[in-house]
Motif scaffolding. Sequence first.
Motif, mmCIF file in Angstrom:
data_model
loop_
_atom_site.group_PDB
_atom_site.id
_atom_site.type_symbol
_atom_site.label_atom_id
_atom_site.label_comp_id
_atom_site.label_asym_id
_atom_site.label_seq_id
_atom_site.Cartn_x
_atom_site.Cartn_y
_atom_site.Cartn_z
ATOM 1 N N THR A 76 6.621 -1.922 -14.339
ATOM 2 C CA THR A 76 5.179 -2.090 -14.161
ATOM 3 C C THR A 76 4.441 -0.882 -14.712
ATOM 4 O O THR A 76 4.635 0.244 -14.250
ATOM 5 C CB THR A 76 4.836 -2.278 -12.677
ATOM 6 O OG1 THR A 76 5.490 -3.457 -12.184
ATOM 7 C CG2 THR A 76 3.330 -2.436 -12.483
ATOM 8 N N VAL A 77 3.612 -1.115 -15.714
ATOM 9 C CA VAL A 77 2.877 -0.030 -16.369
ATOM 10 C C VAL A 77 1.402 -0.038 -16.008
ATOM 11 O O VAL A 77 0.690 0.930 -16.304
ATOM 12 C CB VAL A 77 3.046 -0.090 -17.901
ATOM 13 C CG1 VAL A 77 4.502 0.107 -18.294
ATOM 14 C CG2 VAL A 77 2.511 -1.412 -18.471
ATOM 15 N N ALA A 78 0.912 -1.103 -15.377
ATOM 16 C CA ALA A 78 -0.491 -1.149 -14.971
ATOM 17 C C ALA A 78 -0.672 -2.201 -13.891
ATOM 18 O O ALA A 78 -0.031 -3.251 -13.920
ATOM 19 C CB ALA A 78 -1.397 -1.469 -16.162
ATOM 20 N N THR A 79 -1.522 -1.897 -12.920
ATOM 21 C CA THR A 79 -1.987 -2.876 -11.956
ATOM 22 C C THR A 79 -3.490 -3.012 -12.158
ATOM 23 O O THR A 79 -4.237 -2.036 -12.031
ATOM 24 C CB THR A 79 -1.678 -2.445 -10.517
ATOM 25 O OG1 THR A 79 -0.257 -2.413 -10.332
ATOM 26 C CG2 THR A 79 -2.271 -3.432 -9.517
ATOM 27 N N LEU A 80 -3.920 -4.209 -12.510
ATOM 28 C CA LEU A 80 -5.320 -4.460 -12.828
ATOM 29 C C LEU A 80 -5.978 -5.123 -11.622
ATOM 30 O O LEU A 80 -5.610 -6.233 -11.236
ATOM 31 C CB LEU A 80 -5.436 -5.368 -14.056
ATOM 32 C CG LEU A 80 -4.577 -4.987 -15.268
ATOM 33 C CD1 LEU A 80 -4.839 -5.951 -16.427
ATOM 34 C CD2 LEU A 80 -4.842 -3.552 -15.687
ATOM 35 N N VAL A 81 -6.931 -4.436 -11.030
ATOM 36 C CA VAL A 81 -7.631 -4.933 -9.848
ATOM 37 C C VAL A 81 -8.926 -5.600 -10.301
ATOM 38 O O VAL A 81 -9.796 -4.945 -10.877
ATOM 39 C CB VAL A 81 -7.918 -3.786 -8.860
ATOM 40 C CG1 VAL A 81 -8.725 -4.291 -7.674
ATOM 41 C CG2 VAL A 81 -6.610 -3.154 -8.397
ATOM 42 N N THR A 82 -9.025 -6.894 -10.085
ATOM 43 C CA THR A 82 -10.177 -7.705 -10.500
ATOM 44 C C THR A 82 -10.698 -7.228 -11.862
ATOM 45 O O THR A 82 -11.805 -6.703 -11.960
ATOM 46 C CB THR A 82 -11.297 -7.660 -9.446
ATOM 47 O OG1 THR A 82 -11.729 -6.312 -9.249
ATOM 48 C CG2 THR A 82 -10.796 -8.211 -8.116
ATOM 49 N N PRO A 83 -9.929 -7.395 -12.920
ATOM 50 C CA PRO A 83 -10.242 -6.751 -14.197
ATOM 51 C C PRO A 83 -11.504 -7.239 -14.882
ATOM 52 O O PRO A 83 -12.057 -6.545 -15.741
ATOM 53 C CB PRO A 83 -9.012 -7.072 -15.061
ATOM 54 C CG PRO A 83 -8.429 -8.302 -14.452
ATOM 55 C CD PRO A 83 -8.669 -8.168 -12.980
ATOM 56 N N GLY A 84 -11.992 -8.431 -14.553
ATOM 57 C CA GLY A 84 -13.162 -8.949 -15.235
ATOM 58 C C GLY A 84 -12.806 -9.476 -16.618
ATOM 59 O O GLY A 84 -11.653 -9.800 -16.911
#
Length: 351
Positions: A76-84
């Motif tokens: 896992t290289v990124a966790t996108l929180v509500t990215p739009g």
Amino acid sequence: MTFGDRNPSPERGRRQVAPDAVTEQVHTTGRVKDLGKTLQFSWPGVYFEGRFRGTGLGVVLDCAAADYDVQVDGVTVATLVTPGDTTHWINGLRDGEHTVRVVKRNETPGDISTFGGFVATPGGAVLSKPAPRDRQIEFIGDSITVGYGNVSGTRDCDSEQLKRTTNTDVSHGALTARQLDADYQINGFSGLGMVRNVAGITPDATYRTYYDRALLNVDGDVWQNPGTWRPQIVVVNLGSNDFTDLTPGEPWTHDSLAAAYRTAYDEFLRELRTRYGAGTTLVAVGFDRNDEHVRQVVEARNDAGDRGVHYWFLDQSGLDFLGCDQHTSARDDQLIAGRLARFLSSLPTKW
């Protein structure tokens, strides 16, 4: 290594070549609505897998409600929180061939999410999509199946914490599928039951109202199976919500609820048999207060000649229930997955 550059140069943007269809570059088995250049979806745990060459990659998403993990070469290289509405860039990778996986972490049944595929960085390329796995498992259920608040580390969560700490990618279903090297669907919807929902909420709709849909908030929507989803196993875990304590004003008695539940469960198993055919193994999960009722339904289906329906008891021994609102934790999901994978491996599925 740097991750998360959301603002590539205009030159970089002009040098990308968009595919004619997202499905040409990604492998997915989730319930998606294919619009050609984009895929829309609602269920939790939907994932998209691809391959690329180069030092980076752009992930095209339009979603202001859900969270996503981006995994490159299994990390896992990124966790996108509500990215739009964005293209999220992963940069600084070693130059070479890589795998990429984007997975929806939580459930957002009131919203539609959109995936627009992958975009290569200059000098790189999006490669042909990975081959599908030979095995397929479908998981049908409620919050336990979703992985409700499973990474919270606490039972006390507000609504925002619940959203951020639900991770369907480490639910027991997802972990079971990975142990068995299977593609999967997690068709879970928290709070809903077979004939009655938790605490009697929304009496005019149950899980079965939504099961056929790709887009959960679109009345009458029906998922169009592209013909590639033919699960060898379907695991059904519904009933925990049906048998929560009755509230004043509900029309049920214990006996009438139990009878309606067994009837509806039997009908649902028949529907699954019609949908997937005799070659699919159906597993009905006994859990908590629904245990004996599920067992009776399975025995009735067997007595009627359907030997492809099996009962599995979800053993709660050793579980800490440290997820939000006393749901299973990520540790619990690992324990359940180990037990369930062993059981599924023992079934006559010709695996």
